[in-house]
Design a protein around this motif. Structure first.
Motif, PDB file in Angstrom:
ATOM      1  N   LEU A  68      48.930  38.856  40.259  1.00  0.00           N
ATOM      2  CA  LEU A  68      48.302  40.059  39.716  1.00  0.00           C
ATOM      3  C   LEU A  68      47.953  41.056  40.822  1.00  0.00           C
ATOM      4  N   THR A  69      47.346  40.553  41.878  1.00  0.00           N
ATOM      5  CA  THR A  69      46.869  41.413  42.954  1.00  0.00           C
ATOM      6  C   THR A  69      48.021  42.085  43.696  1.00  0.00           C
ATOM      7  N   SER A  70      49.081  41.343  43.955  1.00  0.00           N
ATOM      8  CA  SER A  70      50.232  41.900  44.669  1.00  0.00           C
ATOM      9  C   SER A  70      50.876  43.035  43.881  1.00  0.00           C
ATOM     10  N   THR A  71      50.998  42.828  42.579  1.00  0.00           N
ATOM     11  CA  THR A  71      51.596  43.862  41.725  1.00  0.00           C
ATOM     12  C   THR A  71      50.776  45.145  41.756  1.00  0.00           C
TER      13      THR A  71
ATOM     14  N   ALA B 118      41.169  52.482  37.279  1.00  0.00           N
ATOM     15  CA  ALA B 118      40.876  51.788  36.020  1.00  0.00           C
ATOM     16  C   ALA B 118      41.777  50.564  35.859  1.00  0.00           C
ATOM     17  N   ILE B 119      43.045  50.727  36.210  1.00  0.00           N
ATOM     18  CA  ILE B 119      43.977  49.589  36.152  1.00  0.00           C
ATOM     19  C   ILE B 119      43.516  48.512  37.139  1.00  0.00           C
ATOM     20  N   GLY B 120      43.114  48.971  38.330  1.00  0.00           N
ATOM     21  CA  GLY B 120      42.649  48.024  39.342  1.00  0.00           C
ATOM     22  C   GLY B 120      41.433  47.242  38.900  1.00  0.00           C
ATOM     23  N   LEU B 121      40.535  47.900  38.185  1.00  0.00           N
ATOM     24  CA  LEU B 121      39.335  47.227  37.694  1.00  0.00           C
ATOM     25  C   LEU B 121      39.704  46.079  36.768  1.00  0.00           C
ATOM     26  N   VAL B 122      40.650  46.310  35.887  1.00  0.00           N
ATOM     27  CA  VAL B 122      41.092  45.262  34.957  1.00  0.00           C
ATOM     28  C   VAL B 122      41.710  44.090  35.722  1.00  0.00           C
ATOM     29  N   VAL B 123      42.568  44.411  36.697  1.00  0.00           N
ATOM     30  CA  VAL B 123      43.223  43.370  37.488  1.00  0.00           C
ATOM     31  C   VAL B 123      42.183  42.541  38.250  1.00  0.00           C
TER      32      VAL B 123
ATOM     33  N   LEU C 141      38.971  42.098  37.546  1.00  0.00           N
ATOM     34  CA  LEU C 141      38.156  41.294  36.631  1.00  0.00           C
ATOM     35  C   LEU C 141      38.890  40.019  36.219  1.00  0.00           C
ATOM     36  N   ILE C 142      40.191  40.145  35.972  1.00  0.00           N
ATOM     37  CA  ILE C 142      40.985  38.967  35.600  1.00  0.00           C
ATOM     38  C   ILE C 142      41.056  37.994  36.771  1.00  0.00           C
ATOM     39  N   SER C 143      41.309  38.510  37.973  1.00  0.00           N
ATOM     40  CA  SER C 143      41.406  37.655  39.158  1.00  0.00           C
ATOM     41  C   SER C 143      40.087  36.961  39.443  1.00  0.00           C
ATOM     42  N   MET C 144      38.974  37.686  39.284  1.00  0.00           N
ATOM     43  CA  MET C 144      37.663  37.071  39.495  1.00  0.00           C
ATOM     44  C   MET C 144      37.426  35.932  38.514  1.00  0.00           C
ATOM     45  N   ARG C 145      37.834  36.148  37.288  1.00  0.00           N
ATOM     46  CA  ARG C 145      37.667  35.104  36.262  1.00  0.00           C
ATOM     47  C   ARG C 145      38.476  33.863  36.635  1.00  0.00           C
ATOM     48  N   LEU C 146      39.654  34.061  37.188  1.00  0.00           N
ATOM     49  CA  LEU C 146      40.504  32.943  37.577  1.00  0.00           C
ATOM     50  C   LEU C 146      39.884  32.140  38.722  1.00  0.00           C
ATOM     51  N   LEU C 147      39.215  32.830  39.650  1.00  0.00           N
ATOM     52  CA  LEU C 147      38.718  32.172  40.856  1.00  0.00           C
ATOM     53  C   LEU C 147      37.287  31.656  40.730  1.00  0.00           C
ATOM     54  N   THR C 148      36.595  32.032  39.645  1.00  0.00           N
ATOM     55  CA  THR C 148      35.180  31.671  39.502  1.00  0.00           C
ATOM     56  C   THR C 148      34.949  30.166  39.572  1.00  0.00           C
ATOM     57  N   ALA C 149      35.806  29.402  38.923  1.00  0.00           N
ATOM     58  CA  ALA C 149      35.587  27.951  38.825  1.00  0.00           C
ATOM     59  C   ALA C 149      35.610  27.263  40.177  1.00  0.00           C
TER      60      ALA C 149
ATOM     61  N   ALA D  72      34.783  42.279  45.978  1.00  0.00           N
ATOM     62  CA  ALA D  72      34.590  43.540  46.695  1.00  0.00           C
ATOM     63  C   ALA D  72      35.510  44.625  46.150  1.00  0.00           C
ATOM     64  N   ASP D  73      36.733  44.253  45.834  1.00  0.00           N
ATOM     65  CA  ASP D  73      37.666  45.227  45.277  1.00  0.00           C
ATOM     66  C   ASP D  73      37.242  45.681  43.890  1.00  0.00           C
ATOM     67  N   MET D  74      36.632  44.778  43.122  1.00  0.00           N
ATOM     68  CA  MET D  74      36.128  45.174  41.812  1.00  0.00           C
ATOM     69  C   MET D  74      35.059  46.256  41.957  1.00  0.00           C
ATOM     70  N   ILE D  75      34.148  46.044  42.907  1.00  0.00           N
ATOM     71  CA  ILE D  75      33.131  47.053  43.198  1.00  0.00           C
ATOM     72  C   ILE D  75      33.802  48.334  43.670  1.00  0.00           C
ATOM     73  N   GLY D  76      34.839  48.189  44.488  1.00  0.00           N
ATOM     74  CA  GLY D  76      35.567  49.352  44.976  1.00  0.00           C
ATOM     75  C   GLY D  76      36.206  50.139  43.850  1.00  0.00           C
ATOM     76  N   SER D  77      36.783  49.444  42.889  1.00  0.00           N
ATOM     77  CA  SER D  77      37.409  50.122  41.753  1.00  0.00           C
ATOM     78  C   SER D  77      36.383  50.907  40.946  1.00  0.00           C
TER      79      SER D  77
END
Length: 305
Positions: free
Chosen positions: A29-32, A131-136, A138-146, A163-168
């Protein structure tokens, strides 16, 4: 007490495998999005977008390094690396922290130049890409939370994405402000604010990983408490050469030299001490040497609960 490495090894392998899968999805997700954000930053002439893209680049690097670290960390001990390769994950996390510091310095320098020589910014383009970055993110954070609380390595990657979520969010707010006010100097201010928000958390990660590399006492443990608890065990007359460290953030080890009280049984005392530090402090791997009162070390045993 018998040595027991099997269960812990299987547990670590299972956890590492789950972390690797989540890191893989987050990397895709992040690379794209990184490619899209870099293009958007140049097309719309936004330093805030490029600042966010720079952090996104560290995300990609962090995720790649984290995946490599997990693969290498799963290698078993050998004749050259008797502790195995798990500390490679700590090196990866420390590298990610240093990388973030470098990116922050670049953004600060570029922002100063923008303050003295403002440039036009296309706010709508900033807004859409952010806005697109924010969605990406949030999804990545959800994946890594566990996995973030069980691995410095995953925590480092999680902090990068966080940090990138805050940046977005910052870029979105900046884009709206520029759109309705026309003040292009808001763009470098947002870029600097992103850096200032990230740096304290980056410092904490670097501090924790450095402590592991220096074999310091793990966070949450106090050596004085361990010493007092062991000294209170029946049969213990003295304690010295106490060392507590970790190979990674979830693998605490300990060595100590115990002087026995008169008439105390060495095996009984060692088992009692090993059980105590495992149950109370979570220290699973302990090497406990014992000696009788006034004698040189005559008996030693390595106990793993």
């Amino acid at each position: 007490m018998a040595h027991d490495h099997g269960a812990g090894g299987h547990s670590h392998d299972h956890t590492a495998g789950a972390n690797a899968r989540m890191l893989g999805w987050a990397l895709a997700l992040t690379s794209t999005y990184l490619v899209a954000e870099v293009i958007g930053g140049f097309v719309f002439n936004s330093l805030a977008l490029l600042s966010d893209a720079a952090h996104m680049l560290t995300d990609v690097a962090a995720l790649v390094i984290a995946l490599i670290a997990i693969r290498i960390g799963q290698r078993p001990p050998d004749d050259k690396r008797t502790f195995g390769y798990r500390r490679f994950e700590i090196l990866a996390a420390a590298f990610n922290a240093v990388l973030l510091f470098g990116i922050a310095i670049y953004v600060f320098v570029e922002a100063i130049q923008r303050f003295t020589d403002p440039e036009p910014v296309q706010s709508w383009g900033m807004l859409i890409v952010a806005a697109i970055g924010l969605v990406v993110n949030l999804i990545s954070m959800r994946l890594l939370t566990a996995g973030k609380d069980g691995s410095f390595n995953v925590k480092g990657a999680y902090l990068e994405v966080w940090a990138d979520m805050i940046g977005s969010v910052g870029v979105i707010v900046g884009a709206l402000a520029i759109k309705f006010t026309g003040w292009t100097w808001i763009d470098p201010i947002v870029a600097v604010a992103i850096g200032l928000w990230v740096l304290p958390r980056t410092w904490l990660l670097l501090r924790d990983t450095t402590n592991v590399l220096l074999e310091g006492v793990p966070s949450g443990l106090r050596l004085v408490e361990v010493r007092a608890a062991v000294s209170a065990v029946p049969g213990v007359a003295g304690l010295n050469d106490l060392h507590v460290w970790s190979m990674s953030n979830d693998d605490v080890s300990c060595t100590m030299h115990v002087t026995l009280a008169a008439g105390a049984d060495a095996n009984t005392v060692r088992k009692a001490v090993a059980g105590l530090i495992d149950e109370r402090f979570g220290i699973e791997h302990a090497t406990i040497q014992t000696e009788g009162p006034g004698e040189a070390c005559e008996e030693s045993g390595q106990l793993h609960s």
